[in-house]
Scaffold this motif. Structure first.
Motif, PDB file in Angstrom:
ATOM      1  N   GLU A 237       0.832  -1.211   0.000  1.00 17.97           N
ATOM      2  CA  GLU A 237       0.000   0.000   0.000  1.00 17.97           C
ATOM      3  C   GLU A 237       0.864   1.258   0.000  1.00 17.97           C
ATOM      4  OE1 GLU A 237      -2.309  -3.379   1.020  1.00 17.97           O
ATOM      5  OE2 GLU A 237      -0.461  -2.634   1.940  1.00 17.97           O
ATOM      6  N   VAL A 238       1.941   1.248   0.792  1.00 13.31           N
ATOM      7  CA  VAL A 238       2.846   2.410   0.852  1.00 13.31           C
ATOM      8  C   VAL A 238       3.509   2.634  -0.499  1.00 13.31           C
ATOM      9  CG1 VAL A 238       5.013   3.251   1.838  1.00 13.31           C
ATOM     10  CG2 VAL A 238       3.267   2.251   3.324  1.00 13.31           C
ATOM     11  N   LEU A 239       4.004   1.566  -1.110  1.00 12.55           N
ATOM     12  CA  LEU A 239       4.659   1.680  -2.408  1.00 12.55           C
ATOM     13  C   LEU A 239       3.670   2.116  -3.482  1.00 12.55           C
ATOM     14  CD1 LEU A 239       6.874  -1.549  -2.329  1.00 12.55           C
ATOM     15  CD2 LEU A 239       7.605   0.801  -1.898  1.00 12.55           C
ATOM     16  N   ALA A 240       2.467   1.547  -3.451  1.00 16.83           N
ATOM     17  CA  ALA A 240       1.458   1.896  -4.447  1.00 16.83           C
ATOM     18  C   ALA A 240       1.071   3.364  -4.352  1.00 16.83           C
ATOM     19  CB  ALA A 240       0.224   1.010  -4.268  1.00 16.83           C
ATOM     20  N   ARG A 241       0.983   3.856  -3.125  1.00 18.47           N
ATOM     21  CA  ARG A 241       0.624   5.270  -2.937  1.00 18.47           C
ATOM     22  C   ARG A 241       1.696   6.177  -3.537  1.00 18.47           C
ATOM     23  NH1 ARG A 241      -1.011   4.605   1.777  1.00 18.47           N
ATOM     24  NH2 ARG A 241       0.877   5.119   2.951  1.00 18.47           N
ATOM     25  N   ARG A 242       2.938   5.828  -3.369  1.00 17.81           N
ATOM     26  CA  ARG A 242       4.017   6.624  -3.946  1.00 17.81           C
ATOM     27  C   ARG A 242       4.041   6.524  -5.463  1.00 17.81           C
ATOM     28  NH1 ARG A 242       7.298   8.688  -0.061  1.00 17.81           N
ATOM     29  NH2 ARG A 242       8.687   9.446  -1.728  1.00 17.81           N
ATOM     30  N   SER A 249      -3.182  -2.734  -8.741  1.00 14.80           N
ATOM     31  CA  SER A 249      -2.544  -2.379 -10.007  1.00 14.80           C
ATOM     32  C   SER A 249      -1.031  -2.320  -9.848  1.00 14.80           C
ATOM     33  CB  SER A 249      -3.070  -1.030 -10.507  1.00 14.80           C
ATOM     34  OG  SER A 249      -4.435  -1.124 -10.827  1.00 14.80           O
ATOM     35  N   PHE A 250      -0.593  -1.797  -8.711  1.00 17.68           N
ATOM     36  CA  PHE A 250       0.852  -1.694  -8.472  1.00 17.68           C
ATOM     37  C   PHE A 250       1.481  -3.083  -8.412  1.00 17.68           C
ATOM     38  CE2 PHE A 250       4.472  -1.752  -5.593  1.00 17.68           C
ATOM     39  CZ  PHE A 250       5.304  -0.823  -6.196  1.00 17.68           C
ATOM     40  N   ALA A 251       0.857  -3.997  -7.666  1.00 16.12           N
ATOM     41  CA  ALA A 251       1.412  -5.350  -7.541  1.00 16.12           C
ATOM     42  C   ALA A 251       1.489  -6.026  -8.907  1.00 16.12           C
ATOM     43  CB  ALA A 251       0.562  -6.170  -6.587  1.00 16.12           C
ATOM     44  N   ARG A 252       0.467  -5.826  -9.721  1.00 21.18           N
ATOM     45  CA  ARG A 252       0.459  -6.425 -11.050  1.00 21.18           C
ATOM     46  C   ARG A 252       1.555  -5.805 -11.926  1.00 21.18           C
ATOM     47  NH1 ARG A 252      -4.535  -5.959 -11.822  1.00 21.18           N
ATOM     48  NH2 ARG A 252      -4.549  -3.954 -12.895  1.00 21.18           N
ATOM     49  N   ARG A 253       1.677  -4.478 -11.878  1.00 21.86           N
ATOM     50  CA  ARG A 253       2.696  -3.798 -12.667  1.00 21.86           C
ATOM     51  C   ARG A 253       4.106  -4.164 -12.187  1.00 21.86           C
ATOM     52  NH1 ARG A 253       2.826  -2.400 -17.457  1.00 21.86           N
ATOM     53  NH2 ARG A 253       0.777  -1.436 -17.192  1.00 21.86           N
ATOM     54  N   PHE A 254       4.275  -4.278 -10.874  1.00 28.54           N
ATOM     55  CA  PHE A 254       5.577  -4.644 -10.300  1.00 28.54           C
ATOM     56  C   PHE A 254       6.003  -6.022 -10.796  1.00 28.54           C
ATOM     57  CE2 PHE A 254       8.677  -5.996  -7.257  1.00 28.54           C
ATOM     58  CZ  PHE A 254       9.262  -4.843  -6.765  1.00 28.54           C
ATOM     59  N   THR A 261       7.593 -10.431  -6.856  1.00 28.94           N
ATOM     60  CA  THR A 261       6.567  -9.694  -6.104  1.00 28.94           C
ATOM     61  C   THR A 261       7.216  -8.603  -5.257  1.00 28.94           C
ATOM     62  OG1 THR A 261       6.697 -11.153  -4.177  1.00 28.94           O
ATOM     63  CG2 THR A 261       5.185 -11.793  -5.960  1.00 28.94           C
ATOM     64  N   PRO A 262       6.438  -7.573  -4.869  1.00 27.90           N
ATOM     65  CA  PRO A 262       7.004  -6.542  -3.990  1.00 27.90           C
ATOM     66  C   PRO A 262       7.563  -7.121  -2.694  1.00 27.90           C
ATOM     67  CG  PRO A 262       4.929  -5.775  -4.917  1.00 27.90           C
ATOM     68  CD  PRO A 262       5.068  -7.226  -5.305  1.00 27.90           C
ATOM     69  N   HIS A 263       6.860  -8.092  -2.111  1.00 25.57           N
ATOM     70  CA  HIS A 263       7.324  -8.688  -0.850  1.00 25.57           C
ATOM     71  C   HIS A 263       8.660  -9.391  -1.036  1.00 25.57           C
ATOM     72  CE1 HIS A 263       7.187 -10.717   3.040  1.00 25.57           C
ATOM     73  NE2 HIS A 263       7.456 -11.847   2.401  1.00 25.57           N
ATOM     74  N   ALA A 264       8.774 -10.200  -2.100  1.00 27.02           N
ATOM     75  CA  ALA A 264      10.020 -10.924  -2.343  1.00 27.02           C
ATOM     76  C   ALA A 264      11.154  -9.960  -2.653  1.00 27.02           C
ATOM     77  CB  ALA A 264       9.841 -11.923  -3.495  1.00 27.02           C
TER      78      ALA A 264
END
Length: 335
Positions: A237-242, A249-254, A261-264
């Protein structure tokens, strides 16, 4: 592969009269030069083949190879580059030589279709392995005892590392350097080679979805921010907001952009930052855990041991001495 004054013997195996030019270039860049100033050992690097003489590369250039398979009997690291004639049987002398290397604990690293040779020797049975995604299906069909993963850049199975195609050969060898001689040495070598210092083996070999340039730039800024704020609590959520995107959408784009994945990705960044601190600072394990964003020292120890195979304390004991010696030498040079 530490604790010896003699050069480590590294041999690149040329297959059936053909040598992968890219694999040769990468191997020579890592093992063919004196990088002792980075904390690496001295290497004795050479190409070997079962029939010494003129060996052509897959680009048509010819190379004179003077060393035969007998050099493998004294090699600490054996690199198996791309194997062009996949339909032809691997010479029994080559298979026997590789089995002997493995039996005495030597390190074997395959690049691209070199995994077929290692598999033909029976050394990948019951293990995970990868190769170029284009040939992964054939590798799995030909050697059903091998667990083939076509998605990743490289697979580390201890004394055997298999890498995927082309540029992943750089990643696999830098991973080996990082594992054996530490993050500081691997980062310095990567800087010398002008390549990224670390791409986790679990990243994808290729990306399916093209990404607009402006979104790449924005994502790059977000990742730069995350690297500079690892001590903070960072969520999707923090990364997506930035990134001015919804979390979904951010997770999919990442994933489409990085192959992970963002977590990995965050976990890998935190572990890499922790390695740097363990090698180059006197910070306690508890302080390192805090600085790189792990909630507790216990959680940090668990994740580090799971991903790196050793405890933070053991990692520091292994690589800290070299870092201190290099730092002292650098200070003396500066004086």
């Amino acid at each position: 592969m530490t604790g010896t004054d003699r050069p480590l013997v590294v041999s690149l195996l040329a297959g059936d009269g053909v040598l992968g030019a890219f694999g040769l270039g990468v191997a020579a860049e890592v093992f063919g030069y004196d990088y002792t100033r980075f904390g690496l050992p001295r290497f004795d690097f050479a190409v070997v083949t079962d029939r010494p003489g003129i060996v052509r590369t897959d680009t048509g250039l010819a190379l004179y190879v003077e060393h035969g398979l007998e050099r493998l009997t004294v090699s600490d690291i054996v690199l198996v580059t791309a194997w062009e004639k996949l339909s032809a049987p691997v010479p029994p002398s080559v298979l026997d030589a590789l089995r002997a290397v493995h039996a005495r604990g030597g390190q074997i690293v395959s690049h691209c279709t070199g995994a077929f040779v290692v598999a033909a020797a029976g050394l990948l049975d019951g293990r995970r392995a990868t190769t170029h995604w284009r040939y992964a299906g054939e590798l799995a069909a030909r050697y059903p005892a091998v667990e083939v993963d076509p998605r990743v850049l490289y697979v580390d199975e201890g004394t055997i590392i298999t890498g995927a195609g082309t540029a992943s050969g750089v990643d696999a060898l830098l991973h080996l350097v990082r594992r054996e001689w530490g993050s500081t040495a691997a980062t310095a070598l990567a800087r010398e080679m002008v390549v990224p210092p670390h791409r986790d083996g679990g990243q994808a070999q290729f990306i399916d979805t093209p990404v607009a340039r402006c979104e790449d730039d924005l994502l790059g800024l977000v990742l730069d921010w995350a690297r500079a704020h690892l001590a903070e609590e960072i969520s999707v959520e923090v990364l997506a907001r930035r990134a001015l995107m919804s979390p979904r959408s951010f997770a999919r784009r990442f994933k489409a952009t990085t192959g992970t994945t963002p977590h990995a990705w965050l976990l890998d960044q935190r572990l890499s930052a922790a390695e740097t601190l363990l090698e180059g600072s006197d910070a306690s394990v508890e302080e390192v855990a805090r600085l790189v964003g792990f909630g507790t020292a216990a959680g940090f120890r668990e994740q580090f041991a799971r991903r790196r195979g050793v405890s933070p304390r053991t990692y520091r004991q292994t690589f800290r001495t070299g870092a201190v010696v290099r730092a002292a030498r650098d200070d003396g040079d500066a004086a």
